[in-house]
Scaffold this motif. Structure first.
Motif, PDB file in Angstrom:
ATOM      1  N   ILE A  53       0.841  -1.200   0.000  1.00  0.00           N
ATOM      2  CA  ILE A  53       0.000   0.000   0.000  1.00  0.00           C
ATOM      3  C   ILE A  53       0.873   1.247   0.000  1.00  0.00           C
ATOM      4  CG2 ILE A  53      -1.615   1.349   1.407  1.00  0.00           C
ATOM      5  CD1 ILE A  53      -2.852  -1.388   2.244  1.00  0.00           C
ATOM      6  N   VAL A  54       1.891   1.274   0.833  1.00  0.00           N
ATOM      7  CA  VAL A  54       2.804   2.422   0.876  1.00  0.00           C
ATOM      8  C   VAL A  54       3.500   2.604  -0.473  1.00  0.00           C
ATOM      9  CG1 VAL A  54       4.947   3.311   1.911  1.00  0.00           C
ATOM     10  CG2 VAL A  54       3.149   2.349   3.363  1.00  0.00           C
ATOM     11  N   GLU A  55       3.982   1.498  -1.041  1.00  0.00           N
ATOM     12  CA  GLU A  55       4.646   1.561  -2.352  1.00  0.00           C
ATOM     13  C   GLU A  55       3.714   2.116  -3.416  1.00  0.00           C
ATOM     14  OE1 GLU A  55       7.368   1.132  -5.491  1.00  0.00           O
ATOM     15  OE2 GLU A  55       7.744   1.032  -3.337  1.00  0.00           O
ATOM     16  N   ASN A  56       2.480   1.649  -3.454  1.00  0.00           N
ATOM     17  CA  ASN A  56       1.544   2.131  -4.466  1.00  0.00           C
ATOM     18  C   ASN A  56       1.145   3.585  -4.241  1.00  0.00           C
ATOM     19  OD1 ASN A  56       1.332   0.202  -6.436  1.00  0.00           O
ATOM     20  ND2 ASN A  56      -0.299  -0.925  -5.419  1.00  0.00           N
ATOM     21  N   LEU A  57       1.048   4.005  -2.998  1.00  0.00           N
ATOM     22  CA  LEU A  57       0.772   5.432  -2.739  1.00  0.00           C
ATOM     23  C   LEU A  57       1.917   6.306  -3.249  1.00  0.00           C
ATOM     24  CD1 LEU A  57      -0.816   5.316   0.827  1.00  0.00           C
ATOM     25  CD2 LEU A  57      -1.945   5.991  -1.308  1.00  0.00           C
ATOM     26  N   GLN A  58       3.143   5.857  -3.037  1.00  0.00           N
ATOM     27  CA  GLN A  58       4.302   6.610  -3.530  1.00  0.00           C
ATOM     28  C   GLN A  58       4.321   6.615  -5.062  1.00  0.00           C
ATOM     29  OE1 GLN A  58       7.417   4.489  -1.458  1.00  0.00           O
ATOM     30  NE2 GLN A  58       7.331   5.872   0.314  1.00  0.00           N
ATOM     31  N   ARG A  59       4.003   5.487  -5.684  1.00  0.00           N
ATOM     32  CA  ARG A  59       3.951   5.406  -7.143  1.00  0.00           C
ATOM     33  C   ARG A  59       2.851   6.317  -7.692  1.00  0.00           C
ATOM     34  NH1 ARG A  59       5.857   0.980 -10.153  1.00  0.00           N
ATOM     35  NH2 ARG A  59       7.439  -0.175  -9.054  1.00  0.00           N
ATOM     36  N   TRP A  60       1.696   6.299  -7.059  1.00  0.00           N
ATOM     37  CA  TRP A  60       0.565   7.112  -7.515  1.00  0.00           C
ATOM     38  C   TRP A  60       0.921   8.599  -7.441  1.00  0.00           C
ATOM     39  CZ3 TRP A  60      -3.166   9.849  -4.253  1.00  0.00           C
ATOM     40  CH2 TRP A  60      -4.238  10.372  -4.988  1.00  0.00           C
ATOM     41  N   LYS A  61       1.527   8.991  -6.326  1.00  0.00           N
ATOM     42  CA  LYS A  61       1.921  10.390  -6.140  1.00  0.00           C
ATOM     43  C   LYS A  61       2.958  10.818  -7.179  1.00  0.00           C
ATOM     44  CE  LYS A  61       3.595  13.591  -2.647  1.00  0.00           C
ATOM     45  NZ  LYS A  61       4.080  13.756  -1.271  1.00  0.00           N
ATOM     46  N   ALA A  62       3.846   9.889  -7.569  1.00  0.00           N
ATOM     47  CA  ALA A  62       4.898  10.190  -8.548  1.00  0.00           C
ATOM     48  C   ALA A  62       4.418  10.002  -9.990  1.00  0.00           C
ATOM     49  CB  ALA A  62       6.114   9.309  -8.278  1.00  0.00           C
ATOM     50  N   GLY A  63       3.160   9.590 -10.174  1.00  0.00           N
ATOM     51  CA  GLY A  63       2.638   9.384 -11.518  1.00  0.00           C
ATOM     52  C   GLY A  63       3.131   8.105 -12.187  1.00  0.00           C
ATOM     53  N   LYS A  64       3.589   7.153 -11.392  1.00  0.00           N
ATOM     54  CA  LYS A  64       4.092   5.882 -11.934  1.00  0.00           C
ATOM     55  C   LYS A  64       2.981   4.836 -11.982  1.00  0.00           C
ATOM     56  CE  LYS A  64       8.835   6.465 -10.246  1.00  0.00           C
ATOM     57  NZ  LYS A  64       9.862   5.892  -9.346  1.00  0.00           N
ATOM     58  N   GLU A  65       3.235   3.773 -12.746  1.00  0.00           N
ATOM     59  CA  GLU A  65       2.312   2.647 -12.843  1.00  0.00           C
ATOM     60  C   GLU A  65       2.186   1.959 -11.479  1.00  0.00           C
ATOM     61  OE1 GLU A  65      -0.380   0.156 -14.769  1.00  0.00           O
ATOM     62  OE2 GLU A  65       0.635   1.906 -15.646  1.00  0.00           O
ATOM     63  N   LEU A  66       0.956   1.615 -11.088  1.00  0.00           N
ATOM     64  CA  LEU A  66       0.744   0.931  -9.819  1.00  0.00           C
ATOM     65  C   LEU A  66       1.034  -0.568  -9.966  1.00  0.00           C
ATOM     66  CD1 LEU A  66      -2.611   2.566  -8.660  1.00  0.00           C
ATOM     67  CD2 LEU A  66      -0.276   3.266  -8.126  1.00  0.00           C
TER      68      LEU A  66
END
Length: 103
Positions: free
Chosen positions: A85-98
């Protein structure tokens, strides 16, 4: 799907484990085969009604282990899930693929 006929076909030392849906197994037939001694035991992580009725005779049987539909909830699972969940939140914030996105 699993009624009296299927339960009677099981070996006496078998343990039936259900983590699919409660309704997959005929509850009355299951209790009967347990009471007859023709089935060694039952492990349940799902139930015929939610929340499960603690007074249900099946759950009081000495050869039945019933969990509150959370058998997969080990410390390691929750730890890994939290990290994901933390990884995906960081990816989402950075505009990266989840990771593990379904759609």
């Amino acid at each position: 799907m699993i009624g009296a006929r299927e339960l009677e076909m099981m070996k006496q030392d078998a343990m039936l484990i259900n983590f699919a849906r409660g309704e997959v197994i005929d509850k009355t037939a299951l209790l009967a085969v347990l009471n007859s001694g023709k089935l060694w035991g039952v492990g349940l992580d799902v139930h015929w009604q939610e929340p499960a009725d603690a007074n249900e005779p099946l759950y009081c049987h000495r050869n039945v282990v019933a969990l509150p539909h959370s058998g997969v909830g080990t410390h390691e699972v929750f730890q890994n899930l939290s990290a994901l969940i933390v990884e995906n939140l960081q990816r989402w914030k950075a505009g990266k693929e989840l990771l593990y996105r379904l759609v």
